[in-house]
Design an enzyme around this catalytic site. Structure first.
Site, short mmCIF file in Angstrom:
data_model
loop_
_atom_site.label_atom_id
_atom_site.label_comp_id
_atom_site.label_asym_id
_atom_site.label_seq_id
_atom_site.Cartn_x
_atom_site.Cartn_y
_atom_site.Cartn_z
N LYS A 208 0.84 -1.20 0.00
CA LYS A 208 0.00 0.00 0.00
C LYS A 208 0.88 1.25 0.00
CE LYS A 208 -3.47 2.39 2.74
NZ LYS A 208 -4.40 2.36 3.86
N GLU A 214 10.49 -4.69 4.48
CA GLU A 214 10.53 -6.13 4.15
C GLU A 214 10.20 -6.33 2.66
OE1 GLU A 214 8.94 -4.81 6.71
OE2 GLU A 214 9.26 -6.00 8.53
N GLY A 269 -4.89 -1.84 4.96
CA GLY A 269 -4.13 -3.00 4.48
C GLY A 269 -4.85 -4.31 4.75
N ARG A 270 -5.37 -4.45 5.96
CA ARG A 270 -6.02 -5.73 6.33
C ARG A 270 -7.43 -5.86 5.77
NH1 ARG A 270 -4.87 -2.33 10.39
NH2 ARG A 270 -6.50 -1.50 11.72
N GLU A 355 -4.99 -6.53 14.66
CA GLU A 355 -4.49 -5.20 14.27
C GLU A 355 -5.64 -4.18 14.34
OE1 GLU A 355 -2.66 -4.08 10.28
OE2 GLU A 355 -0.84 -4.60 11.35
N HIS A 386 -5.83 -33.08 17.57
CA HIS A 386 -4.79 -34.00 18.02
C HIS A 386 -3.58 -33.23 18.53
CE1 HIS A 386 -6.88 -37.57 16.64
NE2 HIS A 386 -7.36 -36.77 15.70
N LYS A 506 9.25 -0.80 14.29
CA LYS A 506 9.83 -0.49 12.98
C LYS A 506 10.92 0.57 13.13
CE LYS A 506 5.67 -1.01 10.11
NZ LYS A 506 4.73 -0.30 9.25
#
Ligand code: F6P
Length: 545
Positions: A208, A214, A269-270, A355, A386, A506
């Site tokens: 965005k 990263e 973003g999400r 978030e 399990h 960050k």
């Protein structure tokens, strides 16, 4: 309309008194008192049957929760969101992911622009490109058709695309390979590329902001790999496209903005998997099925917008979550899809929920004096059974669970699907009703083992049941969670659409990066622990004794 702080709202006070009355009651009693409870306490919308009868609630609880939703201004805030008001106050932005799935025949003018028209312009651009890639018409630099699509992004620019691809790969074009690179750990990129032919590989750099370290680091390394493999910088234009809101940075990175697919600051973003961030999804599915996905989102948006609260699936889900968090005091929620294709859904929902609602101040900047968003986690069933379900059944913490099941398998193999589905129902039943001491004794259990085998039950679940996983159903399911998260955020009076909490880490990392560089001896000014760790890291890097 001025809304009092949460604890001063009259419905909240009533809920507190009500919890004192029924908080210790058992689901066994609730079901015994009302033989029709299981049939009554469900709603159905957009193909999703939502059974909420195995929550520790009564009809009065529900009525008070809906009263709280009303008193908290959920309807007003929803309408403000859908009409483009800047409800993301700390970033002064509209929150318009719902506009991403509005039909082209509609209009929504926000800040002077018809956002629906903007959305459909980009959708058309995506459609042309997706068709070119799918048909082989879009050629790599040396003339080979694209066969591999690598999405490079992180957070919302990765989790939505990878979740949607995995969820809908049954419907995907199988001669195309899709990879998703997010971690700045080089292993992620190196492993994704090791068996790919650069001539057949397209990178979608999804960010965005186009400022995320990263993603940009991975994108630079991907470009270096491509240029090395093909032998010229000129190849970049045929093998790199960008999805972003930031044309300047895209251009500065070296991607022609003609190969950029845009979106807007009003898409969080999400909340962006159905924007151009979904380009890889559209290439995988084709534009028609992508449209189905959008239609599913839109249908749930319309349900959320128009259904009365008593039958409004996202509102009910959100308010039950508030009950579990604030009154039962549950610190975490599990989501367990009994559909292998939904294996990345828990990770996707982690960002969406945590978030959005992991906040400790209200919209007005006051500290909250109540709990907000719970921890969110999960795994596909039956694998979780399990592994960690032991704690769900007999641990000392109560974890409400969403169990998601489907009546039909996309990959039917004799005998599998009913075994899978039986577990959805069995787990909800076991968590709710457990096994009493006398039931354990009556099975002939030796006295010294009885206590170990008792399951107290009374553990809340939602069961979400649908016919089969389709693009449309996935859209509705994600929109359901989006609006449930929204409902909770409104009640908690927080800004569900900012994410300031991720910033400090960050900033500190940016300061530390040069301090790890072997070529210079840094002056370290952190706390003694951080300084010692950095020194030890540098020593290990040099491999000294
Ligand atoms: O750091 C968190 C975050 O800002 C998320 O909200 C976002 O989805 C992600 O980083 C990626 O951001 P971008 O798409 O700008 O690279």
């Amino acid at each position: 309309m001025s809304i009092p702080p949460l604890r001063q709202r009259s419905a909240w006070k009533k809920l507190e008194a009500h919890f004192n009355e029924i908080g210790q009651r058992h689901l066994r009693e609730f079901f015994a008192d009302d033989p029709y409870r299981g049939e009554r306490l469900h709603v159905e919308a957009e193909g999703i049957y939502f059974d909420f009868s195995k929550n520790r609630i009564t009809d009065e609880t529900l009525q008070l929760l809906l009263e709280l939703a009303t008193e908290s201004g959920v309807a007003l805030r929803r309408d403000q969101m859908l009409s483009g008001e800047h409800i993301n106050v700390s970033e002064d932005r509209a929150v318009l992911h719902a506009a991403l799935r509005m039909p082209s025949s509609t209009r929504l003018v926000v800040d002077g622009h018809d956002v629906v028209q903007q959305v459909h312009t980009v959708l058309e651009q995506m459609t042309i490109f997706a068709n070119q890639v799918r048909s082989g018409e879009w050629k790599g630099y040396r003339g080979k058709p694209i066969r591999n699509v690598v999405n490079v992004g992180i957070g919302g620019s990765d989790l939505g695309p990878v979740m949607a691809y995995e969820a809908l790969r049954h419907y995907s074009q199988r001669d195309l390979t899709f990879r998703f690179v997010s971690n700045v750990d080089a292993s992620d990129l190196v492993e994704a590329l090791r068996d790919l032919d650069a001539d057949e590989t397209l990178f979608i750099i999804s960010s965005k902001t186009f400022g995320t370290i990263e993603t940009l680091t991975n994108a630079r390394s991907a470009r270096a790999w491509l240029v090395e493999q093909i032998g010229t910088d000129d190849a970049v234009a045929r093998h790199f496209v960008a999805v972003s809101t930031n044309a300047n940075e895209v251009s500065a990175f070296g991607i022609d903005t003609a190969n950029m697919f845009g979106f807007w600051d009003w898409v969080g973003g999400r909340y962006s998997m159905d924007s151009a961030i979904g380009l890889s999804t559209m290439i995988a599915l084709g534009p028609a099925l992508f449209e189905e996905l959008l239609a599913g989102f839109h249908a749930m948006d319309e349900h959320f917008r128009t259904a009365p609260f008593e039958s409004n699936l996202p509102v009910l889900m959100g308010m039950i979550a508030v009950w579990n968090r604030n009154f039962l005091g549950c610190p975490s929620v599990g989501v367990m899809p009994y559909e292998q294709y939904l294996k990345r859904l828990p990770a996707y929902l982690q960002q969406l929920t945590m978030e959005s609602n992991g906040k400790h101040v209200t919209i007005d900047g006051d500290s909250v004096d109540y709990e907000t968003g719970p921890l969110y986690w999960g795994e596909p069933g039956t694998n979780g059974q399990h592994s960690f379900y032991q704690l769900l059944h007999q641990g000392t913490t109560i974890v409400p669970v969403d169990l998601i099941g489907f009546a039909k398998s996309l990959t039917p193999l004799a005998g599998h699907h009913d075994i899978l589905s039986s577990n959805v129902f069995a787990q909800a039943e076991a968590l709710a009703f457990g096994k009493t001491r006398s039931e354990v004794r009556d099975e002939g259990t030796p006295d010294h083992v009885v206590a170990h085998r008792v399951m107290e039950g009374n553990r809340p679940t939602n069961v979400l049941l649908a016919e089969v996983l389709t693009p449309r159903l996935l859209g509705s399911l994600i929109a359901l969670y989006e609006h449930s998260v929204f409902t909770q955020g409104v009640v908690w009076a927080i800004d569900s659409f900012d994410q300031w909490g991720v910033e400090l880490g960050k900033v500190l990392a940016t300061k530390i990066i040069p301090e790890l560089d072997s070529d210079h001896e840094p002056t370290l000014t952190h706390d003694s622990s951080t300084n010692a760790l950095i020194r030890h890291y540098r020593k290990l890097k040099r491999n000294e004794d």
